[in-house]
Design a protein around this motif. Structure first.
Motif, PDB file in Angstrom:
ATOM      1  N   ARG A  76      18.336  37.581 -32.799  1.00 53.14           N
ATOM      2  CA  ARG A  76      17.186  37.266 -33.655  1.00 53.14           C
ATOM      3  C   ARG A  76      17.010  35.762 -33.799  1.00 53.14           C
ATOM      4  NH1 ARG A  76      14.378  41.912 -34.526  1.00 53.14           N
ATOM      5  NH2 ARG A  76      13.540  41.296 -36.549  1.00 53.14           N
ATOM      6  N   LEU A  77      18.118  35.020 -33.584  1.00 47.25           N
ATOM      7  CA  LEU A  77      18.071  33.566 -33.790  1.00 47.25           C
ATOM      8  C   LEU A  77      17.851  32.813 -32.480  1.00 47.25           C
ATOM      9  CD1 LEU A  77      21.195  33.448 -36.146  1.00 47.25           C
ATOM     10  CD2 LEU A  77      18.809  33.642 -36.806  1.00 47.25           C
ATOM     11  N   TYR A  78      17.754  33.556 -31.359  1.00 46.98           N
ATOM     12  CA  TYR A  78      17.775  32.892 -30.052  1.00 46.98           C
ATOM     13  C   TYR A  78      16.523  32.073 -29.755  1.00 46.98           C
ATOM     14  CZ  TYR A  78      22.200  34.799 -28.313  1.00 46.98           C
ATOM     15  OH  TYR A  78      23.535  35.071 -28.120  1.00 46.98           O
ATOM     16  N   ASP A  79      15.376  32.454 -30.324  1.00 46.00           N
ATOM     17  CA  ASP A  79      14.187  31.652 -30.044  1.00 46.00           C
ATOM     18  C   ASP A  79      14.417  30.210 -30.486  1.00 46.00           C
ATOM     19  OD1 ASP A  79      14.265  32.438 -32.705  1.00 46.00           O
ATOM     20  OD2 ASP A  79      12.100  32.657 -32.916  1.00 46.00           O
ATOM     21  N   GLU A  80      15.026  30.058 -31.668  1.00 45.90           N
ATOM     22  CA  GLU A  80      15.295  28.709 -32.176  1.00 45.90           C
ATOM     23  C   GLU A  80      16.512  28.091 -31.479  1.00 45.90           C
ATOM     24  OE1 GLU A  80      15.537  28.694 -36.439  1.00 45.90           O
ATOM     25  OE2 GLU A  80      16.439  26.690 -36.463  1.00 45.90           O
ATOM     26  N   LEU A  81      17.529  28.921 -31.298  1.00 46.08           N
ATOM     27  CA  LEU A  81      18.789  28.416 -30.756  1.00 46.08           C
ATOM     28  C   LEU A  81      18.654  27.875 -29.330  1.00 46.08           C
ATOM     29  CD1 LEU A  81      22.011  30.204 -31.712  1.00 46.08           C
ATOM     30  CD2 LEU A  81      21.867  29.231 -29.472  1.00 46.08           C
ATOM     31  N   PHE A  82      17.834  28.541 -28.530  1.00 47.71           N
ATOM     32  CA  PHE A  82      17.709  28.112 -27.134  1.00 47.71           C
ATOM     33  C   PHE A  82      16.474  27.224 -26.903  1.00 47.71           C
ATOM     34  CE2 PHE A  82      20.681  31.586 -26.758  1.00 47.71           C
ATOM     35  CZ  PHE A  82      21.582  31.099 -25.824  1.00 47.71           C
ATOM     36  N   ALA A  83      15.849  26.776 -27.995  1.00 44.84           N
ATOM     37  CA  ALA A  83      14.631  25.977 -27.840  1.00 44.84           C
ATOM     38  C   ALA A  83      14.930  24.515 -27.510  1.00 44.84           C
ATOM     39  CB  ALA A  83      13.788  26.057 -29.113  1.00 44.84           C
ATOM     40  N   ALA A  84      16.082  24.026 -27.969  1.00 41.38           N
ATOM     41  CA  ALA A  84      16.368  22.592 -27.794  1.00 41.38           C
ATOM     42  C   ALA A  84      16.580  22.248 -26.324  1.00 41.38           C
ATOM     43  CB  ALA A  84      17.610  22.227 -28.589  1.00 41.38           C
ATOM     44  N   ALA A  85      16.137  21.039 -25.938  1.00 51.08           N
ATOM     45  CA  ALA A  85      16.337  20.586 -24.555  1.00 51.08           C
ATOM     46  C   ALA A  85      17.820  20.347 -24.305  1.00 51.08           C
ATOM     47  CB  ALA A  85      15.563  19.296 -24.339  1.00 51.08           C
ATOM     48  N   LYS A  86      18.261  20.636 -23.089  1.00 54.81           N
ATOM     49  CA  LYS A  86      19.677  20.468 -22.749  1.00 54.81           C
ATOM     50  C   LYS A  86      19.860  19.298 -21.792  1.00 54.81           C
ATOM     51  CE  LYS A  86      21.004  24.114 -25.010  1.00 54.81           C
ATOM     52  NZ  LYS A  86      20.094  23.987 -26.111  1.00 54.81           N
ATOM     53  N   ARG A  87      21.032  18.682 -21.871  1.00 55.43           N
ATOM     54  CA  ARG A  87      21.343  17.629 -20.912  1.00 55.43           C
ATOM     55  C   ARG A  87      21.963  18.286 -19.681  1.00 55.43           C
ATOM     56  NH1 ARG A  87      24.449  15.112 -25.128  1.00 55.43           N
ATOM     57  NH2 ARG A  87      26.101  14.948 -23.598  1.00 55.43           N
ATOM     58  N   HIS A  88      21.495  17.912 -18.495  1.00 54.73           N
ATOM     59  CA  HIS A  88      21.909  18.623 -17.287  1.00 54.73           C
ATOM     60  C   HIS A  88      23.390  18.478 -16.962  1.00 54.73           C
ATOM     61  CE1 HIS A  88      18.073  20.152 -16.308  1.00 54.73           C
ATOM     62  NE2 HIS A  88      17.527  18.953 -16.413  1.00 54.73           N
ATOM     63  N   ASP A  89      23.987  17.387 -17.421  1.00 55.08           N
ATOM     64  CA  ASP A  89      25.403  17.200 -17.075  1.00 55.08           C
ATOM     65  C   ASP A  89      26.330  17.934 -18.041  1.00 55.08           C
ATOM     66  OD1 ASP A  89      24.663  15.564 -19.150  1.00 55.08           O
ATOM     67  OD2 ASP A  89      26.153  14.036 -18.663  1.00 55.08           O
ATOM     68  N   CYS A  90      25.768  18.616 -19.036  1.00 58.91           N
ATOM     69  CA  CYS A  90      26.606  19.290 -20.033  1.00 58.91           C
ATOM     70  C   CYS A  90      26.600  20.791 -19.804  1.00 58.91           C
ATOM     71  CB  CYS A  90      26.084  18.984 -21.432  1.00 58.91           C
ATOM     72  SG  CYS A  90      26.341  17.297 -21.912  1.00 58.91           S
TER      73      CYS A  90
END
Ligand code: B12
Length: 214
Positions: free
Chosen positions: A78-92
Motif C-alpha cells: 500500500r505504501l509502494y507508490d510513495e516508497l518507490f517514487a524517489a529517484a535512485k542513484r545508479h551506482d547504489c
C-alpha cells in the motif's frame, strides 16, 4: 485513530482476524499521520515480533501466522507508490537474498524497502535462493552490495559457506557483503566472524556504512 500504540493494537487485532480490508484501511489512514519509516519500524516490525511470540506460546497456529505474514506483505505494498517514487542513484544497487534454506524473507524485504527510502536501488530475491543462482545474478547485475539475511542461528554455518563461495566465485568483483537478521542483533560480532563485511541494526546505519565504504 491517534497514537501509534492504538494503530498497532488495531492492526494486530485485524491481522489476527485475517481481516485484510480492515488492515488496508488502518494502513491507509495511518499514512496520513506517520511517515513510511515509522510505519515499518514501529508498526510492521513489532507486529511480526508479537505474532512470533503468540505462535511460540501456542496461542495462534502456524496457519494464523502465515495469514498474518501474508497480510502484512500485502499491506506493505500500500505504501509502494510513495516508497518507490524517489529517484535512485545508479551506482547504489543492492542484491538481497535469503540464501539456500532460509525461509524468513519478510525482514529482508522490509530492509530493502527501507534502503529504497535511503536512495538505494534494491533487487530483492526473497527466500531460499540457491547459491548458483545467487552467483549468476551477482555476475549479471554487478551490484555495489549483497545483503544476506537469516533468522535462525542454526543457519549460520551454511551462511558462512555461502559467503565464502560467493567470494571465491567473484574474486575481485565481489560486492560489499552485509548480513542481518535476528542472530546479528543479538551478537553483531558474528557478521565478520562468518566472513561478511558488516552488519547493521537498521537501513540508515547500513546506508551510512555503505557510503563510508564507497
Ligand atoms: C513469519 C515467521 C516465519 C515464516 C516466515 C515467512 C516469511 N515469508 O518470511 C515461516 C513460517 C516460513 C517460518 C518458519 C520457521 N521459523 Co519462523 N518466524 C517467523 C516470525 C513470526 C516473524 C519473522 C519476521 O517476519 N520478523 C520480522 C522482521 C521484521 O524482523 P527481522 O527478520 O529481524 O528483520 C529486521 C532486521 O533484522 C533487519 N534485517 C533483516 N534482514 C537484514 C539484512 C541485512 C543485510 C541488514 C543490515 C538488516 C536486516 O531488518 C528487518 C527490519 O527491521 C518470527 C518471530 C520473530 N520474532 O521474528 C519467527 C521465528 C524467527 N521463527 C522461528 C522458527 C523456530 C522457525 C522454524 C524453524 C519453525 C519450524 N519448526 O519449522 C521455521 C524455519 C524455516 C526456515 N527454514 O527458514 C523462531 C526462531 C527461534 C530461534 N532463535 O531459532 C522465531 C523467532 C519464532 C519463535 N519465537 O520461536 N517462520
Amino acid at each position: 485513530m491517534s497514537t501509534l500504540d492504538a494503530v498497532r493494537r488495531a492492526y494486530l487485532d485485524a491481522v489476527l482476524r485475517g481481516d485484510r480490508r480492515a488492515v488496508f484501511a488502518i494502513v491507509d489512514e495511518a499514512r496520513g499521520a506517520f511517515d513510511i519509516r515509522t510505519l515499518y519500524e514501529q508498526l510492521f516490525v513489532p507486529v511480526q515480533r508479537e505474532i512470533g511470540e503468540l505462535w511460540q506460546a501456542n496461542r495462534i497456529t502456524v496457519a494464523d501466522e502465515h495469514l498474518a505474514t501474508s497480510i502484512t506483505q500485502a499491506a506493505m505494498t500500500r505504501l509502494y507508490d510513495e516508497l518507490f517514487a524517489a529517484a535512485k542513484r545508479h551506482d547504489c544497487t543492492i542484491v538481497a537474498a535469503c540464501a539456500d534454506n532460509e525461509r524468513h524473507e519478510l525482514g529482508l524485504r522490509m530492509f530493502c524497502d527501507l534502503m529504497e527510502l535511503e536512495g538505494w536501488d534494491t533487487c530483492y530475491l526473497g527466500a531460499t535462493v540457491p547459491l548458483e543462482s545467487l552467483v549468476a545474478t551477482l555476475r549479471q547485475r554487478r551490484p555495489r552490495a549483497l545483503a544476506l539475511s537469516t533468522s535462525l542461528p542454526s543457519h549460520l554455518p551454511r551462511l558462512q559457506t555461502v559467503i565464502a563461495e560467493v567470494r571465491q566465485a567473484l574474486g575481485d568483483d565481489t560486492p560489499v557483503i552485509m548480513v542481518g537478521g535476528r542472530p546479528f542483533f543479538d551478537d553483531p560480532t558474528l557478521a565478520t566472524r562468518i566472513g561478511a563485511d558488516f552488519t547493521a541494526t537498521d537501513a540508515r546505519a547500513a546506508a551510512a556504512r555503505l557510503e563510508a565504504s564507497a
